[in-house]
Structures are given as structure tokens and as C-alpha cells.
Write an enzyme that holds these catalytic residues in place. Structure first.
Site, PDB file in Angstrom:
ATOM      1  N   ASP A  12      -5.961 -13.729  57.316  1.00 12.17           N
ATOM      2  CA  ASP A  12      -5.120 -14.862  56.911  1.00 12.17           C
ATOM      3  C   ASP A  12      -5.719 -15.612  55.728  1.00 12.17           C
ATOM      4  O   ASP A  12      -6.939 -15.723  55.609  1.00 12.17           O
ATOM      5  CB  ASP A  12      -4.968 -15.808  58.119  1.00 12.17           C
ATOM      6  N   HIS A  29      -2.709 -11.645  47.644  1.00 11.43           N
ATOM      7  CA  HIS A  29      -2.593 -10.387  48.393  1.00 11.43           C
ATOM      8  C   HIS A  29      -3.392  -9.283  47.702  1.00 11.43           C
ATOM      9  O   HIS A  29      -4.052  -8.477  48.353  1.00 11.43           O
ATOM     10  CB  HIS A  29      -1.125  -9.980  48.538  1.00 11.43           C
ATOM     11  N   LEU A 122     -13.868   7.005  61.985  1.00  8.30           N
ATOM     12  CA  LEU A 122     -13.327   5.651  62.219  1.00  8.30           C
ATOM     13  C   LEU A 122     -11.805   5.765  62.271  1.00  8.30           C
ATOM     14  O   LEU A 122     -11.205   6.477  61.469  1.00  8.30           O
ATOM     15  CB  LEU A 122     -13.729   4.737  61.045  1.00  8.30           C
TER      16      LEU A 122
HETATM   17  C1  FPP Z   1      -1.801 -13.290  55.542  1.00 10.94           C
HETATM   18  O1  FPP Z   1      -2.081 -14.239  54.552  1.00 10.94           O
HETATM   19  C2  FPP Z   1      -1.786 -11.971  54.960  1.00 10.94           C
HETATM   20  C3  FPP Z   1      -0.716 -11.129  54.969  1.00 10.94           C
HETATM   21  C4  FPP Z   1       0.580 -11.465  55.582  1.00 10.94           C
HETATM   22  C5  FPP Z   1      -0.793  -9.811  54.324  1.00 10.94           C
HETATM   23  C6  FPP Z   1      -2.069  -9.074  54.487  1.00 10.94           C
HETATM   24  C7  FPP Z   1      -2.205  -8.129  53.363  1.00 10.94           C
HETATM   25  C8  FPP Z   1      -3.346  -7.797  52.738  1.00 10.94           C
HETATM   26  C9  FPP Z   1      -4.677  -8.235  53.185  1.00 10.94           C
HETATM   27  C10 FPP Z   1      -3.341  -6.937  51.525  1.00 10.94           C
HETATM   28  C11 FPP Z   1      -2.629  -5.675  51.705  1.00 10.94           C
HETATM   29  C12 FPP Z   1      -3.271  -4.796  52.707  1.00 10.94           C
HETATM   30  C13 FPP Z   1      -3.055  -3.496  52.752  1.00 10.94           C
HETATM   31  C14 FPP Z   1      -3.716  -2.683  53.807  1.00 10.94           C
HETATM   32  C15 FPP Z   1      -2.205  -2.800  51.761  1.00 10.94           C
HETATM   33  P1  FPP Z   1      -0.951 -15.307  54.194  1.00 10.94           P
HETATM   34  O2  FPP Z   1      -0.155 -14.753  53.073  1.00 10.94           O
HETATM   35  O3  FPP Z   1      -0.196 -15.673  55.417  1.00 10.94           O
HETATM   36  O4  FPP Z   1      -1.828 -16.506  53.697  1.00 10.94           O
HETATM   37  P2  FPP Z   1      -1.495 -18.055  53.815  1.00 10.94           P
HETATM   38  O5  FPP Z   1      -1.700 -18.430  55.257  1.00 10.94           O
HETATM   39  O6  FPP Z   1      -2.526 -18.669  52.924  1.00 10.94           O
HETATM   40  O7  FPP Z   1      -0.099 -18.251  53.330  1.00 10.94           O
END
Ligand code: FPP
Length: 226
Positions: A12, A29, A122
Site C-alpha cells: 500500500d 505504481h 519460490l
Molecule cells: C496500493 O497502493 C497498490 C496497488 C493497488 C497496486 C499494487 C501494484 C504494484 C505494486 C505495482 C504493480 C505490480 C505488479 C506485480 C505488476 P495505492 O494505490 O492504494 O496507494 P494509496 O493508498 O497511496 O492510494
């Protein structure tokens, strides 16, 4: 010292990091993907067998189309560019969640799973379009259809996580203290670490520190400490 077989992570804070440093959630992201790569490497170094990453929840569909598309494009190029490398490292990729994406992405995901099916160093479980409540409801529905008794052992067979040990450790970055519909059944006895850092800021050293702390926790699973 506790064994560590399975780590689950709620990654997050990408959006907040992106807005703060690059004026764009999507840039967060992109940076988050770099952290994913670092953490995979360290998971191998630590000889951990299972890593489950929450990449897209059933609730994330509420986000603006532009952000959703960006995330899926990122995932597509990750799969195209990195799957051979993951395969060479003997890593198995499994998707947990419903594969209901574009035909192109569904195919890439299925092919990645097929290609790496027999790998055993893994296993990375990528939670995509995953929601724990959905998972439990369809598991119970299918058990009923097939006349299975509602037992813990039987339920485990109907979950996306069948054949996996429950996570020993859950890490959530981003300074938010909730589970967000992630592995609600499977996390019943996991040790939980909520970390202030946003996911793109999280690094190997943070991860190693958590692992050290985890290994020294007295886990009694409802029993008494001796
Ligand atoms: C949460 O942060 C993150 C996500 C919903 C997406 C996770 C994606 C990645 C780590 C990159 C892509 C990964 C792969 C494997 C291709 P948020 O956007 O909710 O953050 P916020 O709480 O600050 O809004």
C-alpha cells in the site's frame, strides 16, 4: 526461532508516494514495481517458499479507468519482460483471484502460470481481482453443490490458496491498519506487521528487519507460553 515459509504483503502507498514526489499516482505504481522486484530477490535470499502479493483487489475496480489501465499495462509488460527470468530462477507464478481481464492479459497470465508450473524454488502468488469474501462465498457454494461437509480441511481445498500453507507473516506498508478483504481466512494466525513507509520506499533492509523480528516472536497458536 520460527520457521518462515510464507510471506503475504499488502503493497500500500503507491498512489500517495506518486502524488507526493512525481505529481502522478501512476508514477507511484511504476516505482512500486521496482520494490516488487527487490522484495522477490530478497525472498529468494531468505529461502522463503511462498510470497503472496496483493496487486489488485475486487474493490480496486472502483478506481478511475486511466489508473486501472495503467496498472494492467504495467503488469503486461512485467509478464512479457520478466517471465523468462523468473522461470530461469526456478520461480513458479500463480494467480489468485478471478482471471477476468482482457483476452490479451488473461492469455499472458495463463501462459506464465503454465510455463512456470513445475518450478519449485519460490512460488509467487499474485492476487489479482482478488477478494477474500468472494473467495469464501464461492468456496462454500461449490462445497454445497458437491455435497462436501463444511470442515476446515474441506474448505481449504476450495480456496484459491489450496495446497499452500497459511501465511506466517503479513506485511502491510502505507501506514494503514486494516486487512482490506485480503486472505481473511488464511491470516487467522499470521503475525502482522503494519509499516509506516509507503510501498515504493520499502526496501530489502526493512524486509530483513521484519523477518528477524518475526523469527523471534513467541507463536503459541492459542496455547500458553512456556
Ligand atoms: C496500493 O497502493 C497498490 C496497488 C493497488 C497496486 C499494487 C501494484 C504494484 C505494486 C505495482 C504493480 C505490480 C505488479 C506485480 C505488476 P495505492 O494505490 O492504494 O496507494 P494509496 O493508498 O497511496 O492510494
Amino acid at each position: 526461532m520460527n520457521l518462515l515459509r510464507h510471506v503475504a504483503i499488502i503493497m500500500d502507498g503507491n498512489g500517495r508516494w506518486g502524488l507526493k514526489f512525481k505529481n502522478s499516482r501512476n508514477a507511484g505504481h511504476k516505482a512500486g514495481l521496482k520494490t516488487v522486484e527487490k522484495i522477490i530477490k530478497e525472498t529468494i535470499n531468505q529461502n522463503i517458499n511462498f510470497l503472496t502479493l496483493y496487486a489488485f483487489s475486487t474493490e480496486n475496480w472502483k478506481r478511475p479507468k486511466k489508473e486501472i489501465n495503467y496498472l494492467f499495462n504495467l503488469l503486461e509488460s512485467f509478464l512479457k519482460n520478466k517471465i523468462d527470468n523468473l522461470h530461469k530462477q526456478n520461480i513458479k507464478l500463480k494467480i489468485i483471484g478471478e482471471k477476468k481481464f482482457s483476452n490479451k492479459l488473461n492469455k499472458l497470465l495463463i501462459n506464465a502460470e503454465k510455463k512456470t508450473l513445475k518450478n519449485e524454488k519460490l512460488q509467487i502468488n499474485l492476487a489479482l481481482n482478488y477478494g477474500s469474501k468472494n473467495e469464501l462465498l464461492s468456496a462454500f457454494t461449490n462445497m454445497k453443490k458437491k455435497n462436501y461437509k463444511f470442515t476446515e480441511k474441506n474448505l481449504n481445498k476450495f480456496l484459491h490458496t489450496k495446497n499452500l500453507p497459511d501465511p506466517d507473516l503479513l506485511i502491510r506498508t502505507g501506514n494503514t491498519h486494516r486487512l482490506s478483504n485480503f486472505l481473511l481466512w488464511q491470516l487467522a494466525y499470521s503475525e502482522i506487521f503494519f509499516i509506516k513507509k509507503l510501498w515504493p520506499e520499502f526496501n530489502e533492509n526493512d524486509y530483513i528487519k521484519i523477518i528477524k523480528k518475526y523469527k523471534n516472536i513467541k507463536r503459541n497458536f492459542g496455547n500458553i507460553n512456556e
